[in-house]
Design a protein around this motif. Structure first.
Motif, PDB file in Angstrom:
ATOM      1  N   LYS A  27      35.840  45.203 154.047  1.00 33.16           N
ATOM      2  CA  LYS A  27      35.882  43.758 154.308  1.00 33.16           C
ATOM      3  C   LYS A  27      36.567  43.496 155.646  1.00 33.16           C
ATOM      4  O   LYS A  27      36.201  42.576 156.367  1.00 33.16           O
ATOM      5  CB  LYS A  27      36.634  43.026 153.190  1.00 33.16           C
ATOM      6  CG  LYS A  27      35.875  42.962 151.883  1.00 33.16           C
ATOM      7  CD  LYS A  27      36.719  42.262 150.825  1.00 33.16           C
ATOM      8  CE  LYS A  27      36.055  42.295 149.467  1.00 33.16           C
ATOM      9  NZ  LYS A  27      36.937  41.705 148.430  1.00 33.16           N
ATOM     10  N   VAL A  28      37.569  44.315 155.978  1.00 37.76           N
ATOM     11  CA  VAL A  28      38.300  44.176 157.242  1.00 37.76           C
ATOM     12  C   VAL A  28      37.491  44.772 158.389  1.00 37.76           C
ATOM     13  O   VAL A  28      37.447  44.225 159.486  1.00 37.76           O
ATOM     14  CB  VAL A  28      39.695  44.849 157.143  1.00 37.76           C
ATOM     15  CG1 VAL A  28      40.438  44.778 158.474  1.00 37.76           C
ATOM     16  CG2 VAL A  28      40.525  44.206 156.035  1.00 37.76           C
ATOM     17  N   TYR A  29      36.864  45.924 158.148  1.00 36.23           N
ATOM     18  CA  TYR A  29      36.069  46.630 159.162  1.00 36.23           C
ATOM     19  C   TYR A  29      34.633  46.802 158.643  1.00 36.23           C
ATOM     20  O   TYR A  29      34.212  47.911 158.292  1.00 36.23           O
ATOM     21  CB  TYR A  29      36.675  47.999 159.467  1.00 36.23           C
ATOM     22  CG  TYR A  29      37.992  47.951 160.203  1.00 36.23           C
ATOM     23  CD1 TYR A  29      38.052  47.555 161.535  1.00 36.23           C
ATOM     24  CD2 TYR A  29      39.178  48.307 159.572  1.00 36.23           C
ATOM     25  CE1 TYR A  29      39.254  47.510 162.224  1.00 36.23           C
ATOM     26  CE2 TYR A  29      40.397  48.275 160.255  1.00 36.23           C
ATOM     27  CZ  TYR A  29      40.417  47.872 161.571  1.00 36.23           C
ATOM     28  OH  TYR A  29      41.605  47.827 162.256  1.00 36.23           O
ATOM     29  N   PRO A  30      33.843  45.719 158.619  1.00 38.97           N
ATOM     30  CA  PRO A  30      32.485  45.831 158.078  1.00 38.97           C
ATOM     31  C   PRO A  30      31.572  46.745 158.896  1.00 38.97           C
ATOM     32  O   PRO A  30      30.533  47.185 158.400  1.00 38.97           O
ATOM     33  CB  PRO A  30      31.977  44.387 158.075  1.00 38.97           C
ATOM     34  CG  PRO A  30      32.842  43.659 159.043  1.00 38.97           C
ATOM     35  CD  PRO A  30      34.163  44.359 159.055  1.00 38.97           C
ATOM     36  N   GLU A  31      31.966  47.057 160.138  1.00 40.18           N
ATOM     37  CA  GLU A  31      31.138  47.938 160.970  1.00 40.18           C
ATOM     38  C   GLU A  31      31.284  49.414 160.587  1.00 40.18           C
ATOM     39  O   GLU A  31      30.504  50.252 161.025  1.00 40.18           O
ATOM     40  CB  GLU A  31      31.469  47.740 162.456  1.00 40.18           C
ATOM     41  CG  GLU A  31      32.845  48.208 162.875  1.00 40.18           C
ATOM     42  CD  GLU A  31      33.984  47.211 162.611  1.00 40.18           C
ATOM     43  OE1 GLU A  31      35.071  47.433 163.158  1.00 40.18           O
ATOM     44  OE2 GLU A  31      33.808  46.234 161.872  1.00 40.18           O
ATOM     45  N   ILE A  32      32.279  49.734 159.790  1.00 41.73           N
ATOM     46  CA  ILE A  32      32.424  51.114 159.313  1.00 41.73           C
ATOM     47  C   ILE A  32      31.335  51.368 158.278  1.00 41.73           C
ATOM     48  O   ILE A  32      31.097  50.560 157.388  1.00 41.73           O
ATOM     49  CB  ILE A  32      33.820  51.371 158.712  1.00 41.73           C
ATOM     50  CG1 ILE A  32      34.892  51.280 159.800  1.00 41.73           C
ATOM     51  CG2 ILE A  32      33.873  52.733 158.024  1.00 41.73           C
ATOM     52  CD1 ILE A  32      36.322  51.443 159.288  1.00 41.73           C
ATOM     53  N   THR A  33      30.664  52.495 158.403  1.00 44.29           N
ATOM     54  CA  THR A  33      29.615  52.867 157.460  1.00 44.29           C
ATOM     55  C   THR A  33      30.245  53.588 156.277  1.00 44.29           C
ATOM     56  O   THR A  33      31.020  54.529 156.455  1.00 44.29           O
ATOM     57  CB  THR A  33      28.593  53.810 158.131  1.00 44.29           C
ATOM     58  OG1 THR A  33      27.985  53.120 159.218  1.00 44.29           O
ATOM     59  CG2 THR A  33      27.525  54.248 157.159  1.00 44.29           C
ATOM     60  N   TYR A  34      29.904  53.145 155.086  1.00 45.55           N
ATOM     61  CA  TYR A  34      30.369  53.809 153.871  1.00 45.55           C
ATOM     62  C   TYR A  34      29.365  54.900 153.546  1.00 45.55           C
ATOM     63  O   TYR A  34      28.179  54.623 153.342  1.00 45.55           O
ATOM     64  CB  TYR A  34      30.477  52.803 152.732  1.00 45.55           C
ATOM     65  CG  TYR A  34      31.144  53.344 151.500  1.00 45.55           C
ATOM     66  CD1 TYR A  34      32.515  53.512 151.456  1.00 45.55           C
ATOM     67  CD2 TYR A  34      30.399  53.701 150.390  1.00 45.55           C
ATOM     68  CE1 TYR A  34      33.131  54.002 150.326  1.00 45.55           C
ATOM     69  CE2 TYR A  34      31.005  54.193 149.251  1.00 45.55           C
ATOM     70  CZ  TYR A  34      32.375  54.339 149.230  1.00 45.55           C
ATOM     71  OH  TYR A  34      32.991  54.845 148.115  1.00 45.55           O
ATOM     72  N   SER A  35      29.829  56.126 153.566  1.00 42.74           N
ATOM     73  CA  SER A  35      28.941  57.243 153.283  1.00 42.74           C
ATOM     74  C   SER A  35      28.519  57.189 151.813  1.00 42.74           C
ATOM     75  O   SER A  35      29.359  57.128 150.921  1.00 42.74           O
ATOM     76  CB  SER A  35      29.657  58.565 153.565  1.00 42.74           C
ATOM     77  OG  SER A  35      28.836  59.648 153.207  1.00 42.74           O
ATOM     78  N   ILE A  36      27.238  57.177 151.604  1.00 40.33           N
ATOM     79  CA  ILE A  36      26.720  57.155 150.236  1.00 40.33           C
ATOM     80  C   ILE A  36      26.451  58.595 149.821  1.00 40.33           C
ATOM     81  O   ILE A  36      25.580  59.258 150.373  1.00 40.33           O
ATOM     82  CB  ILE A  36      25.444  56.297 150.140  1.00 40.33           C
ATOM     83  CG1 ILE A  36      25.749  54.854 150.578  1.00 40.33           C
ATOM     84  CG2 ILE A  36      24.895  56.312 148.717  1.00 40.33           C
ATOM     85  CD1 ILE A  36      24.521  53.984 150.709  1.00 40.33           C
ATOM     86  N   GLU A  86      22.778  65.411 157.700  1.00 39.71           N
ATOM     87  CA  GLU A  86      21.981  64.697 158.709  1.00 39.71           C
ATOM     88  C   GLU A  86      22.502  63.280 158.935  1.00 39.71           C
ATOM     89  O   GLU A  86      22.656  62.837 160.071  1.00 39.71           O
ATOM     90  CB  GLU A  86      20.496  64.581 158.293  1.00 39.71           C
ATOM     91  CG  GLU A  86      19.807  65.870 157.975  1.00 39.71           C
ATOM     92  CD  GLU A  86      19.587  66.047 156.479  1.00 39.71           C
ATOM     93  OE1 GLU A  86      18.556  66.644 156.135  1.00 39.71           O
ATOM     94  OE2 GLU A  86      20.423  65.624 155.677  1.00 39.71           O
ATOM     95  N   THR A  87      22.774  62.584 157.866  1.00 38.46           N
ATOM     96  CA  THR A  87      23.250  61.200 157.962  1.00 38.46           C
ATOM     97  C   THR A  87      24.611  61.143 158.649  1.00 38.46           C
ATOM     98  O   THR A  87      24.845  60.313 159.531  1.00 38.46           O
ATOM     99  CB  THR A  87      23.345  60.583 156.554  1.00 38.46           C
ATOM    100  OG1 THR A  87      22.071  60.685 155.924  1.00 38.46           O
ATOM    101  CG2 THR A  87      23.764  59.133 156.615  1.00 38.46           C
ATOM    102  N   LEU A  88      25.502  62.038 158.265  1.00 41.55           N
ATOM    103  CA  LEU A  88      26.853  62.057 158.813  1.00 41.55           C
ATOM    104  C   LEU A  88      26.834  62.363 160.316  1.00 41.55           C
ATOM    105  O   LEU A  88      27.450  61.659 161.121  1.00 41.55           O
ATOM    106  CB  LEU A  88      27.687  63.094 158.074  1.00 41.55           C
ATOM    107  CG  LEU A  88      29.175  63.128 158.367  1.00 41.55           C
ATOM    108  CD1 LEU A  88      29.825  61.810 158.012  1.00 41.55           C
ATOM    109  CD2 LEU A  88      29.827  64.261 157.599  1.00 41.55           C
ATOM    110  N   GLU A  89      26.095  63.390 160.716  1.00 41.76           N
ATOM    111  CA  GLU A  89      26.037  63.767 162.132  1.00 41.76           C
ATOM    112  C   GLU A  89      25.415  62.668 162.993  1.00 41.76           C
ATOM    113  O   GLU A  89      25.896  62.389 164.090  1.00 41.76           O
ATOM    114  CB  GLU A  89      25.270  65.081 162.306  1.00 41.76           C
ATOM    115  CG  GLU A  89      26.066  66.286 161.846  1.00 41.76           C
ATOM    116  CD  GLU A  89      25.318  67.602 162.014  1.00 41.76           C
ATOM    117  OE1 GLU A  89      24.086  67.590 162.236  1.00 41.76           O
ATOM    118  OE2 GLU A  89      25.987  68.645 161.927  1.00 41.76           O
ATOM    119  N   ALA A  90      24.390  62.026 162.495  1.00 33.61           N
ATOM    120  CA  ALA A  90      23.741  60.952 163.260  1.00 33.61           C
ATOM    121  C   ALA A  90      24.694  59.773 163.458  1.00 33.61           C
ATOM    122  O   ALA A  90      24.759  59.203 164.550  1.00 33.61           O
ATOM    123  CB  ALA A  90      22.470  60.494 162.548  1.00 33.61           C
TER     124      ALA A  90
END
Length: 191
Positions: A27-36, A86-90
Motif C-alpha cells: 500500500k505504501v510502495y505499490p510499484e513494488i512487484t509482489y512475487s507470486i 524467468e519472472t524474477l530476472e526480468a
C-alpha cells in the motif's frame, strides 16, 4: 544505465503475520512487484490462481524444477513452493523491486543465487500468540497447527541469518519498521 531492482525476502513462521505485513507494505510502495509463488497446495477460501499463487500439480512443479525454471523452491508442510527464475530476472533487470514471501529454506537458496537480496524475518511476539493466531485463522486441522508450531521453533532459530528482524506484536509498529527497512534500501542507506 537503468537501476537494478531490489529483491526483498520476507520469511516468518506460519501465523506470524508476514502476508498482512507484505500487503501493508505494498500500500505504501505499490510499484513494488509482489512475487507470486508457484505451489502445489490447494487454494484457501478466496485465493485466486495467478493472484495469490500459481497453483500447479506436483508433477508440473517437479517438471519446472527439472528444467531449471525455479530460482528457489522447497517442500513445506507436504507441499512444494517456489519462485520462477524467468519472472524474477526480468523484473530486477528492468529496475523493478520484487517482494518475496518465502520460507527459510527458500531464502537461503535465493541468497546463494542472488547475494544482494535484502532479508527480513518476521517474529511473532510469543509462541502463545502464534498458536492463538493459527487457531483463529480456522484453516488448519489441530494436527496441522501442531506441525506448524513445531516447525516455527526451527524457523525462529534461523532468524540470525536475516539482516533485519521485525517482531509483529503491534501491527502499526511492525508495518512502520518494515517500511523503514525498504525505504532505507531504496535510498541506498544500509543498516
Amino acid at each position: 544505465m537503468k537501476r537494478r531492482g531490489n529483491i526483498y525476502i520476507v520469511s516468518a513462521p506460519s501465523g506470524a503475520g508476514k502476508s498482512t505485513l507484505c500487503r501493508e507494505l505494498l500500500k505504501v510502495y505499490p510499484e513494488i512487484t509482489y512475487s507470486i509463488s508457484h505451489t502445489t497446495r490447494a487454494p484457501r477460501a478466496g485465493e485466486q490462481d495467478g493472484v495469490d499463487y500459481h497453483f500447479v500439480t506436483k508433477q508440473g512443479f517437479q517438471e519446472r524444477i527439472e528444467k531449471g525454471l525455479m530460482a528457489e523452491w522447497a517442500e513445506v508442510h507436504g507441499n512444494y513452493y517456489g519462485t520462477s527464475i524467468e519472472t524474477l530476472e526480468a523484473s530486477v533487470a528492468n529496475g523493478v523491486d520484487v517482494l518475496l514471501d518465502i520460507d527459510v529454506q527458500g531464502a537461503r537458496q535465493m541468497c546463494e543465487a542472488m547475494p544482494e537480496c535484502v532479508t527480513i524475518f518476521i517474529m511473532p511476539p510469543s509462541m502463545d500468540e502464534l498458536l492463538s493466531r493459527l487457531d483463529k485463522r480456522g484453516t488448519d486441522t489441530p494436527e496441522t497447527i501442531d506441525k506448524r508450531m513445531k516447525n516455527a521453533v526451527g524457523e525462529m532459530q534461523q532468524r540470525d541469518f536475516y539482516e533485519h528482524v521485525i517482531v509483529n506484536d503491534n501491527l502499526d509498529d511492525a508495518v512502520a519498521a518494515f517500511v523503514a527497512v525498504v525505504k532505507g534500501c531504496r535510498e541506498g542507506v544500509t543498516s
